[in-house]
Design a protein around this motif. Structure first.
Motif, PDB file in Angstrom:
ATOM      1  N   ILE A  54     -40.418  32.597  10.739  1.00 45.37           N
ATOM      2  CA  ILE A  54     -39.627  33.319   9.982  1.00 45.37           C
ATOM      3  C   ILE A  54     -38.541  34.115  10.612  1.00 45.37           C
ATOM      4  O   ILE A  54     -38.916  34.710  11.851  1.00 45.37           O
ATOM      5  N   ASN A  55     -37.249  34.313  10.088  1.00 47.98           N
ATOM      6  CA  ASN A  55     -36.124  34.524  10.805  1.00 47.98           C
ATOM      7  C   ASN A  55     -35.363  35.211   9.961  1.00 47.98           C
ATOM      8  O   ASN A  55     -35.497  35.218   8.533  1.00 47.98           O
ATOM      9  N   ALA A  56     -33.995  35.848  10.456  1.00 45.15           N
ATOM     10  CA  ALA A  56     -32.928  36.008   9.361  1.00 45.15           C
ATOM     11  C   ALA A  56     -32.198  34.797   9.529  1.00 45.15           C
ATOM     12  O   ALA A  56     -31.990  33.994  10.427  1.00 45.15           O
ATOM     13  N   PRO A  57     -31.298  34.745   8.460  1.00 48.48           N
ATOM     14  CA  PRO A  57     -30.204  33.721   8.322  1.00 48.48           C
ATOM     15  C   PRO A  57     -29.179  34.017   9.624  1.00 48.48           C
ATOM     16  O   PRO A  57     -29.240  35.024  10.112  1.00 48.48           O
ATOM     17  N   GLY A  58     -29.059  32.751  10.171  1.00 51.29           N
ATOM     18  CA  GLY A  58     -28.030  32.908  11.401  1.00 51.29           C
ATOM     19  C   GLY A  58     -27.642  31.726  12.138  1.00 51.29           C
ATOM     20  O   GLY A  58     -28.495  30.466  11.734  1.00 51.29           O
ATOM     21  N   GLY A  59     -27.158  31.473  13.130  1.00 52.57           N
ATOM     22  CA  GLY A  59     -26.894  30.327  14.067  1.00 52.57           C
ATOM     23  C   GLY A  59     -25.866  30.303  14.802  1.00 52.57           C
ATOM     24  O   GLY A  59     -25.294  31.603  15.159  1.00 52.57           O
ATOM     25  N   ARG A  60     -25.277  29.339  15.307  1.00 45.59           N
ATOM     26  CA  ARG A  60     -24.409  29.529  16.398  1.00 45.59           C
ATOM     27  C   ARG A  60     -23.138  29.755  15.667  1.00 45.59           C
ATOM     28  O   ARG A  60     -22.668  29.380  14.963  1.00 45.59           O
ATOM     29  N   VAL A  61     -22.059  30.511  16.792  1.00 46.19           N
ATOM     30  CA  VAL A  61     -20.767  30.620  16.367  1.00 46.19           C
ATOM     31  C   VAL A  61     -19.972  29.505  16.720  1.00 46.19           C
ATOM     32  O   VAL A  61     -20.270  28.835  17.927  1.00 46.19           O
TER      33      VAL A  61
ATOM     34  N   ARG B 140     -37.412  31.374   5.954  1.00 48.01           N
ATOM     35  CA  ARG B 140     -38.529  30.550   6.776  1.00 48.01           C
ATOM     36  C   ARG B 140     -37.638  29.312   7.071  1.00 48.01           C
ATOM     37  O   ARG B 140     -37.023  28.773   6.341  1.00 48.01           O
ATOM     38  N   LYS B 141     -37.391  29.098   8.398  1.00 47.43           N
ATOM     39  CA  LYS B 141     -36.415  28.074   8.941  1.00 47.43           C
ATOM     40  C   LYS B 141     -37.074  26.901   8.821  1.00 47.43           C
ATOM     41  O   LYS B 141     -38.135  26.699   9.406  1.00 47.43           O
ATOM     42  N   LEU B 142     -36.333  25.848   8.440  1.00 45.07           N
ATOM     43  CA  LEU B 142     -37.024  24.664   8.196  1.00 45.07           C
ATOM     44  C   LEU B 142     -36.421  23.513   9.246  1.00 45.07           C
ATOM     45  O   LEU B 142     -37.147  22.522   9.300  1.00 45.07           O
ATOM     46  N   LYS B 143     -35.543  23.594  10.036  1.00 45.15           N
ATOM     47  CA  LYS B 143     -35.082  22.878  11.058  1.00 45.15           C
ATOM     48  C   LYS B 143     -34.352  23.718  12.245  1.00 45.15           C
ATOM     49  O   LYS B 143     -33.821  24.523  11.958  1.00 45.15           O
ATOM     50  N   GLY B 144     -34.159  23.003  13.455  1.00 43.31           N
ATOM     51  CA  GLY B 144     -33.671  23.486  14.333  1.00 43.31           C
ATOM     52  C   GLY B 144     -34.293  24.485  15.124  1.00 43.31           C
ATOM     53  O   GLY B 144     -35.716  24.516  15.160  1.00 43.31           O
ATOM     54  N   MET B 145     -33.706  25.141  16.140  1.00 46.35           N
ATOM     55  CA  MET B 145     -34.249  26.251  17.000  1.00 46.35           C
ATOM     56  C   MET B 145     -35.234  27.093  16.172  1.00 46.35           C
ATOM     57  O   MET B 145     -34.615  27.936  15.242  1.00 46.35           O
ATOM     58  N   GLY B 146     -36.339  27.019  16.481  1.00 50.36           N
ATOM     59  CA  GLY B 146     -37.333  28.203  15.727  1.00 50.36           C
ATOM     60  C   GLY B 146     -37.797  27.652  14.328  1.00 50.36           C
ATOM     61  O   GLY B 146     -38.251  28.395  13.251  1.00 50.36           O
ATOM     62  N   ALA B 147     -37.804  26.105  13.997  1.00 48.67           N
ATOM     63  CA  ALA B 147     -38.162  25.877  12.816  1.00 48.67           C
ATOM     64  C   ALA B 147     -39.639  26.018  12.721  1.00 48.67           C
ATOM     65  O   ALA B 147     -40.287  25.934  13.531  1.00 48.67           O
TER      66      ALA B 147
ATOM     67  N   ASP C 219     -31.727  22.986   2.724  1.00 44.06           N
ATOM     68  CA  ASP C 219     -32.681  22.078   3.584  1.00 44.06           C
ATOM     69  C   ASP C 219     -32.659  22.786   5.004  1.00 44.06           C
ATOM     70  O   ASP C 219     -33.453  22.320   5.644  1.00 44.06           O
ATOM     71  N   GLU C 220     -31.904  23.979   5.006  1.00 48.85           N
ATOM     72  CA  GLU C 220     -32.049  24.643   6.372  1.00 48.85           C
ATOM     73  C   GLU C 220     -33.365  25.777   6.278  1.00 48.85           C
ATOM     74  O   GLU C 220     -33.845  26.251   7.140  1.00 48.85           O
ATOM     75  N   ALA C 221     -33.325  26.322   5.059  1.00 51.82           N
ATOM     76  CA  ALA C 221     -34.103  27.774   5.006  1.00 51.82           C
ATOM     77  C   ALA C 221     -34.793  27.970   3.541  1.00 51.82           C
ATOM     78  O   ALA C 221     -34.126  27.411   2.608  1.00 51.82           O
ATOM     79  N   ILE C 222     -35.936  28.609   3.568  1.00 51.58           N
ATOM     80  CA  ILE C 222     -36.542  28.998   2.410  1.00 51.58           C
ATOM     81  C   ILE C 222     -36.082  30.609   2.179  1.00 51.58           C
ATOM     82  O   ILE C 222     -36.527  31.209   3.300  1.00 51.58           O
ATOM     83  N   PRO C 223     -35.429  31.176   1.371  1.00 51.97           N
ATOM     84  CA  PRO C 223     -35.037  32.700   1.352  1.00 51.97           C
ATOM     85  C   PRO C 223     -36.666  33.193   0.975  1.00 51.97           C
ATOM     86  O   PRO C 223     -37.476  32.853   0.070  1.00 51.97           O
TER      87      PRO C 223
END
Length: 169
Positions: free
Chosen positions: A42-49, A32-39, A108-112
């Protein structure tokens, strides 16, 4: 802007990102994404390269940062190109992993979240996920193009590879 207005042959993303789906015994490790794009989604872990790293390195780094786990057996599953009506554009490399080291930990970014893949919470995910994630389950590579207005999917196109020999049906 309409989907058909975009020349996908010459399209270039502003940024490159990743998603990492750790899949084990019919379960998938999501967040569960807590901040940023798509906060809030529910998504997979990930982010900008980041500059100087490959998409695979970025996917592993993001899983470490967001959940304190290191994916093992990572393989690229597909590629997604996103154009947003506000002008933002993103290429996303989708990876799967067969295992991980560490303990999935809330940050602080995500809940597994461990989710049964037969019960994906698509209503709480980005609208495109229901289109391409079933291909991950089938072991089929894909290349998708999507147009979004905020969180609303306006159009899409998906190229799908034939199943690999021995892949689940």
């Amino acid at each position: 802007m309409k989907f058909t207005d975009i020349n996908w042959r010459t399209w270039q993303p502003r940024e490159t990102a990743t998603l990492m789906f750790v899949r084990m015994d019919g379960m998938v490790l999501l967040i569960r994404k807590l901040k940023g794009m798509g906060a809030g989604l529910i998504n997979a872990p990930g982010g900008r390269v980041e500059p100087g790293e490959t998409p695979a390195q970025g996917a592993i780094r993001e899983a470490k940062e967001e959940l304190h786990v290191t994916p093992v057996g990572a393989a690229e599953a597909g590629e997604l190109n996103f154009q947003f009506t506000d002008g933002y554009s993103l290429r996303c490399h989708v990876f799967t992993a067969t295992s991980y080291d560490g303990v999935p930990t809330e940050t602080d970014e995500a809940i597994p979240l461990w989710i049964d893949e037969r019960e994906m919470p698509y209503s709480q995910m980005w609208a495109d996920d229901r289109i391409w994630y079933p291909l991950v389950l089938q072991g089929r590579r894909f290349h998708g193009r999507f147009l979004f207005d905020g969180g609303i999917l306006l159009g899409c196109e998906l190229d799908v590879a034939l199943p690999a020999p021995g892949a689940p049906a």
